[in-house]
Design an enzyme around this catalytic site. Structure first.
Site, PDB file in Angstrom:
ATOM      1  NE  ARG A 106      31.298   3.106  64.058  1.00 45.94           N
ATOM      2  CZ  ARG A 106      30.720   4.306  63.940  1.00 45.94           C
ATOM      3  NH1 ARG A 106      30.400   4.980  65.031  1.00 45.94           N
ATOM      4  NH2 ARG A 106      30.465   4.826  62.756  1.00 45.94           N
ATOM      5  CG  HIS A 133      25.605   7.526  66.738  1.00 42.41           C
ATOM      6  ND1 HIS A 133      26.595   7.199  67.646  1.00 42.41           N
ATOM      7  CD2 HIS A 133      26.253   8.015  65.632  1.00 42.41           C
ATOM      8  CE1 HIS A 133      27.768   7.456  67.114  1.00 42.41           C
ATOM      9  NE2 HIS A 133      27.597   7.964  65.904  1.00 42.41           N
ATOM     10  CD  GLN A 136      27.623  12.520  66.104  1.00 48.85           C
ATOM     11  OE1 GLN A 136      28.523  11.757  65.756  1.00 48.85           O
ATOM     12  NE2 GLN A 136      27.789  13.839  66.145  1.00 48.85           N
ATOM     13  CG  ASP A 229      23.833  10.400  58.844  1.00 48.01           C
ATOM     14  OD1 ASP A 229      24.996  10.633  58.468  1.00 48.01           O
ATOM     15  OD2 ASP A 229      23.504   9.355  59.451  1.00 48.01           O
ATOM     16  CB  CYS A 270      26.948  12.449  62.721  1.00 46.61           C
ATOM     17  SG  CYS A 270      26.361  11.344  61.410  1.00 46.61           S
ATOM     18  NE  ARG A 315      30.590  11.045  68.737  1.00 45.51           N
ATOM     19  CZ  ARG A 315      30.780   9.960  67.981  1.00 45.51           C
ATOM     20  NH1 ARG A 315      30.976  10.076  66.678  1.00 45.51           N
ATOM     21  NH2 ARG A 315      30.756   8.749  68.518  1.00 45.51           N
TER      22      ARG A 315
END
Length: 343
Positions: A106, A133, A136, A229, A270, A315
């Site tokens: 990440r 991502h 996600q 987001d 998210c 997740r």
């Protein structure tokens, strides 16, 4: 379906059937988790978790998922690894793949996780880069499918800055799975044309569509899912807040936006979210700009139409599915019938 040994870097690399398989596997793993049925089929294996960008959900998801599968984890934060500083990415990949059965990354550029995968002998999983991502997206698609009972043919609208990982990844996921994707933002915040072209090619197979528009009313009309987001991503300087607030405030997800979408529409984010003054950054923005919220109002975030915490839980289940499939435990899970729980 055989995904053993595969990297998980972007959903562009996976077919519609493979993505659906991962969602089915995640659903089965989630059911087993709820019933207390153990799935520790990867005992004795270990995974490395490289975090150049910190996280709550991604770290917890990988650690709990690995533990549930019977694996050990080693967490490497920005101060705990020499990746890219004293040791090249190429060398890091070869060192870690000699000690671990899988590597999560990440951090920043997509090229970093791609290079890790190129030189690693074990699967590499993308926990987030500036561009993509994918874990996600699996969580979001599972959440949407749990709510609507399907994916294909649904309309998903992404509000706000669609140039980076979330906007890009929603567009890829929708185009792979046959959803109708709309990016609603000022034109300068649209996804890049090359990626739009790639996704339009995916749509020819899946039946999905891509729409880019600045018009909020047109974008959200008859939408099934409204997503957004934070306006400033991790790693970006604080100086961009003023510009983003000016440009993106008309694209905030409000009750009016949800009403215009229709009664069936649900909200996804998210996380973390600046929907109130409960964060340090939220308070700083309030003091400087007088805002009580940013990308979404607290009314929408806390409403019955918000699936954000179901999405956050998913997740872990979807990340568990990725690790199980790429490390070869999926066939055991998928072949088992449900038994009584052990807990």
């Amino acid at each position: 379906m055989n995904l053993r040994g595969r990297d998980f870097l972007t959903l562009k690399d996976y077919s519609e059937a493979e993505i659906i398989y991962l969602l089915d596997l995640a659903a089965k793993l989630k059911e087993k988790k709820k019933k207390g049925i153990l799935v520790d089929y990867l005992r004795g294996k270990n995974v490395a978790l490289i975090f150049e960008k910190t996280s709550t959900r991604t770290r917890c998801s990988f650690e709990v998922a690995a533990h549930d599968l019977g694996m050990g984890t080693t967490y490497l934060d920005p101060t705990g690894s020499q990746i890219g500083k004293k040791e090249s990415i190429k060398d890091t990949a070869r060192v870690l793949s000699g000690m671990f059965e899988g590597i999560e990354y990440r951090g920043f550029g997509q090229e970093i996780v791609e290079e890790l995968a190129r030189y690693s002998d074990v699967p590499v999983w993308n926990g987030l880069t500036n561009e993509y991502h994918p874990t996600q997206m699996l969580a979001d698609m599972l959440t949407i499918r749990e709510h609507f009972g399907k994916l294909k043919g649904l309309k998903l609208v992404y509000m706000g800055d669609a140039r980076y990982n979330m906007g890009n990844s929603y567009m890829v996921a929708c185009s792979k799975l046959g959803l109708h994707f709309t990016a609603c933002a000022p034109e300068k915040y649209f996804p890049n044309a090359k990626l739009v072209g790639e996704c339009e090619n995916f749509c020819e197979t899946s039946g999905g569509t891509i729409t880019l528009t600045e018009n909020v009313d047109v974008a959200v009309r008859d939408a099934d899912v409204i997503c957004t987001d934070v306006w400033v991503s991790m790693g970006e300087p604080d100086e961009v807040w003023a510009e983003r607030i000016n440009d993106l405030s008309p694209y905030k997800v409000t009750s009016e936006v949800m009403e215009n979408a229709g009664s069936k529409a649900v909200f996804l984010h998210c996380l973390p979210s600046f929907h109130d003054l409960g964060t340090k950054i939220g308070k700083e923005i309030h003091e400087k700009y007088g805002l009580d919220d940013m990308e979404v109002t607290d009314e929408v975030f806390e409403s019955d139409r918000s699936l954000v915490f179901q999405e956050a839980e998913n997740r872990m289940h979807t990340i568990k599915a990725v690790m199980a499939a790429t490390l070869g435990a999926d066939r055991i899970v998928m072949s088992e019938t449900m038994g009584k729980g052990r807990g």
